[in-house]
Structure formats: C-alpha cells, structure tokens
Design a protein around this motif. Structure first.
Motif, PDB file in Angstrom:
ATOM      1  N   ALA A   7      10.592   5.690  -2.061  1.00 22.40           N
ATOM      2  CA  ALA A   7      11.299   6.347  -1.087  1.00 22.40           C
ATOM      3  C   ALA A   7      11.085   4.898  -0.079  1.00 22.40           C
ATOM      4  O   ALA A   7      11.798   4.415   0.929  1.00 22.40           O
ATOM      5  CB  ALA A   7      10.592   7.287  -0.407  1.00 22.40           C
ATOM      6  N   ASP A   8       9.941   4.205  -0.053  1.00 20.33           N
ATOM      7  CA  ASP A   8       9.706   3.217   0.908  1.00 20.33           C
ATOM      8  C   ASP A   8      10.516   2.026   0.663  1.00 20.33           C
ATOM      9  O   ASP A   8      10.842   1.177   1.690  1.00 20.33           O
ATOM     10  CB  ASP A   8       8.149   2.922   0.851  1.00 20.33           C
ATOM     11  CG  ASP A   8       7.577   4.018   1.508  1.00 20.33           C
ATOM     12  OD1 ASP A   8       7.912   4.783   2.195  1.00 20.33           O
ATOM     13  OD2 ASP A   8       6.202   4.052   1.247  1.00 20.33           O
ATOM     14  N   TYR A   9      10.664   1.608  -0.859  1.00 19.54           N
ATOM     15  CA  TYR A   9      11.617   0.474  -1.115  1.00 19.54           C
ATOM     16  C   TYR A   9      12.797   0.588  -0.544  1.00 19.54           C
ATOM     17  O   TYR A   9      13.564  -0.389   0.135  1.00 19.54           O
ATOM     18  CB  TYR A   9      11.485   0.191  -2.554  1.00 19.54           C
ATOM     19  CG  TYR A   9      12.566  -0.791  -2.861  1.00 19.54           C
ATOM     20  CD1 TYR A   9      12.856  -2.040  -2.535  1.00 19.54           C
ATOM     21  CD2 TYR A   9      13.832  -0.224  -3.845  1.00 19.54           C
ATOM     22  CE1 TYR A   9      13.869  -2.750  -2.886  1.00 19.54           C
ATOM     23  CE2 TYR A   9      14.810  -0.840  -4.194  1.00 19.54           C
ATOM     24  CZ  TYR A   9      14.985  -2.164  -3.530  1.00 19.54           C
ATOM     25  OH  TYR A   9      16.002  -2.964  -4.035  1.00 19.54           O
ATOM     26  N   PRO A  10      13.641   1.640  -0.664  1.00 19.29           N
ATOM     27  CA  PRO A  10      15.169   1.508   0.176  1.00 19.29           C
ATOM     28  C   PRO A  10      15.021   1.598   1.278  1.00 19.29           C
ATOM     29  O   PRO A  10      15.997   1.082   1.909  1.00 19.29           O
ATOM     30  CB  PRO A  10      15.613   2.960  -0.586  1.00 19.29           C
ATOM     31  CG  PRO A  10      14.756   3.437  -1.988  1.00 19.29           C
ATOM     32  CD  PRO A  10      13.510   2.755  -1.577  1.00 19.29           C
ATOM     33  N   GLY A  19       0.806  -1.171  -0.088  1.00 20.10           N
ATOM     34  CA  GLY A  19      -0.166  -0.168   0.012  1.00 20.10           C
ATOM     35  C   GLY A  19       0.781   1.399  -0.076  1.00 20.10           C
ATOM     36  O   GLY A  19       0.235   2.376   0.093  1.00 20.10           O
ATOM     37  N   SER A  20       2.161   1.194  -0.491  1.00 21.37           N
ATOM     38  CA  SER A  20       2.966   2.312  -0.481  1.00 21.37           C
ATOM     39  C   SER A  20       2.719   3.501  -1.089  1.00 21.37           C
ATOM     40  O   SER A  20       2.061   2.906  -2.380  1.00 21.37           O
ATOM     41  CB  SER A  20       4.361   1.970  -0.469  1.00 21.37           C
ATOM     42  OG  SER A  20       5.263   3.011  -0.932  1.00 21.37           O
ATOM     43  N   GLN A  21       2.377   4.793  -1.093  1.00 23.49           N
ATOM     44  CA  GLN A  21       2.205   5.615  -2.017  1.00 23.49           C
ATOM     45  C   GLN A  21       3.541   6.172  -2.415  1.00 23.49           C
ATOM     46  O   GLN A  21       3.384   7.126  -3.213  1.00 23.49           O
ATOM     47  CB  GLN A  21       1.376   6.675  -1.057  1.00 23.49           C
ATOM     48  CG  GLN A  21       0.027   6.321  -0.524  1.00 23.49           C
ATOM     49  CD  GLN A  21      -0.762   5.918  -1.515  1.00 23.49           C
ATOM     50  OE1 GLN A  21      -1.195   6.523  -2.530  1.00 23.49           O
ATOM     51  NE2 GLN A  21      -1.300   4.548  -1.417  1.00 23.49           N
ATOM     52  N   ASN A  22       4.570   5.848  -1.965  1.00 21.58           N
ATOM     53  CA  ASN A  22       5.955   6.274  -2.514  1.00 21.58           C
ATOM     54  C   ASN A  22       7.031   5.216  -2.640  1.00 21.58           C
ATOM     55  O   ASN A  22       7.695   5.141  -1.611  1.00 21.58           O
ATOM     56  CB  ASN A  22       6.226   7.509  -1.681  1.00 21.58           C
ATOM     57  CG  ASN A  22       7.406   8.193  -2.230  1.00 21.58           C
ATOM     58  OD1 ASN A  22       7.825   7.699  -3.268  1.00 21.58           O
ATOM     59  ND2 ASN A  22       7.892   9.251  -1.659  1.00 21.58           N
TER      60      ASN A  22
END
Length: 224
Positions: free
Chosen positions: A150-153, A144-147
C-alpha cells in the motif's frame, strides 16, 4: 568465418537496445517528443530503422522505457552514493531528491514523460519500469513500512504529483517547496538527502548520459 555464438548475438542485441534507449532520452530531451521521430532515434543510435520495431511496439513505448531507465539508474546512483548507508530515512530522502532533481534538471524530458503516462497505453510494463518499482519498493521497506503493497503506490503517487506540479507550464511550483512538503509528509529532516540548493538548477545539467545505459563502450573504456 565461423558463425557468432548465441551469447555473442545476445550481447549485441542488448547493446543495440541500450543505444536506442539512450538515443531516445537524448533526442526527446533536446527537441521534445513530437519533433523526435523513430528514424531520428535509430540514426542517433547507429541502428537500422527497422530494428526499432524489433524491440519496441512504437515510439511512446520506446520513450517511456528510456525515461524509466534514466529514472531507475538515477535513483540507483543516488541510493548507493558515498557515504553508503542502510538508514531507511536517508535512503528515502535521497530517493525524493533524485526524482525531484530529474524534474528540475530535465524538464522537457520529464514533462513529455508525464504527458505520455496519461495516454491510453498508461504505464509500459518493461524491464526498466520493473526495476524502478523494485528500487522504490525496497526504499519504502527500508524506511520501515509495515505494508509495502500500500505504501509503495502512495509514494509513487506523491512523487508523480510533485513532478507534475514542478512542470506545469505557467504555474510551476518551486522544487524546494515541493521537497519541503514531501519531507514533512515522511517526517524527514531537511539535512537528509541532497538538498536542491546543493546541485545545479535551472535545467543546466550534464549532457553525457552514457553511464546510465550499458552499451558496452564506456565499460571497455574504463578497462584500458
């Protein structure tokens, strides 16, 4: 005898590369990085020693690619196991458990991998590393990440930190403790994924890694 077609040659090259990757994972896991030579890897793979440099610039690049292959195939297997699910929270839990499971079950291999990442070469940009990134990025998106950019790293960083913490000689943190911390961070219920107590621990795990490496032999055996 007629010459081999371009497609046949390409398949032979692919299988040869796969055998080198598998041999590297096996030997480093058995003996450690320093004690494993390129000659050892070539011999285990049944390849000419000069062929190693055709595919990889050196031992560190080969080993890092091999571990990334094991990681992405382990992650892929965990994400697609039955019962299949598209639920993002369950898939993230499976991803965390898969990576922590590698630290628990293959400590020598993963410790050498983490040490290699701190060398000047850093991450080796190879197909195996790219596929691992794609799988983790997709997992973050389904969560559910919106970014995702940024959230994968950040997910990659916390997983690497957890693996490092589990493998520090002398002061390793228990995998269940690290799992609980990561699950709390991502607000995942503890019953999701595959809890550590449900699998073998203490470095005992299967030794046959052939299913993670597409050399062709296992596929032909299944078709009989």
């Amino acid at each position: 005898m007629s010459p081999r077609s371009a497609s046949v040659n390409e398949e032979l090259r692919r299988r040869s590369r796969e055998r080198l990757l598998q041999a590297a994972v096996e030997l480093v896991g058995e003996h450690g990085y320093e004690a494993t030579t390129l000659g050892d890897i070539a011999d285990r793979a049944g390849s000419a020693r000069g062929l190693v440099s055709y595919y990889f610039p050196g031992k560190r690049q080969l080993v890092q690619s091999a571990v990334h292959r094991l990681m992405h195939r382990t992650l892929e297997e965990a994400l697609e196991r039955e019962p299949h699910t598209e639920d993002g929270r369950e898939r993230l839990a499976r991803a965390i458990d898969a990576i922590l499971g590698l630290a628990r079950d293959r400590p020598v291999l993963m410790r050498q991998h983490m040490a290699g990442l701190l060398q000047a070469e850093g991450f080796v940009q190879c197909p195996e590393q790219k596929r691992l990134s794609e799988l983790l990025g997709d997992t973050v998106a389904r969560y559910g990440s919106q970014n995702v950019g940024a959230d994968y790293p950040m997910l990659r960083a916390v997983l690497m930190g957890a693996v490092f913490a589990a493998l520090v000689p002398g002061v390793p943190m228990p995998v269940p403790v690290l799992r609980a911390e990561l699950f709390q961070r991502y607000r995942l219920a503890p019953e999701l994924g595959v809890p550590p107590d449900d699998e073998a621990s203490g470095g005992t795990c299967e030794t046959d890694l052939s299913r993670f490496f597409a050399t062709g032999e296992q596929a032909s055996g299944q078709s009989k």
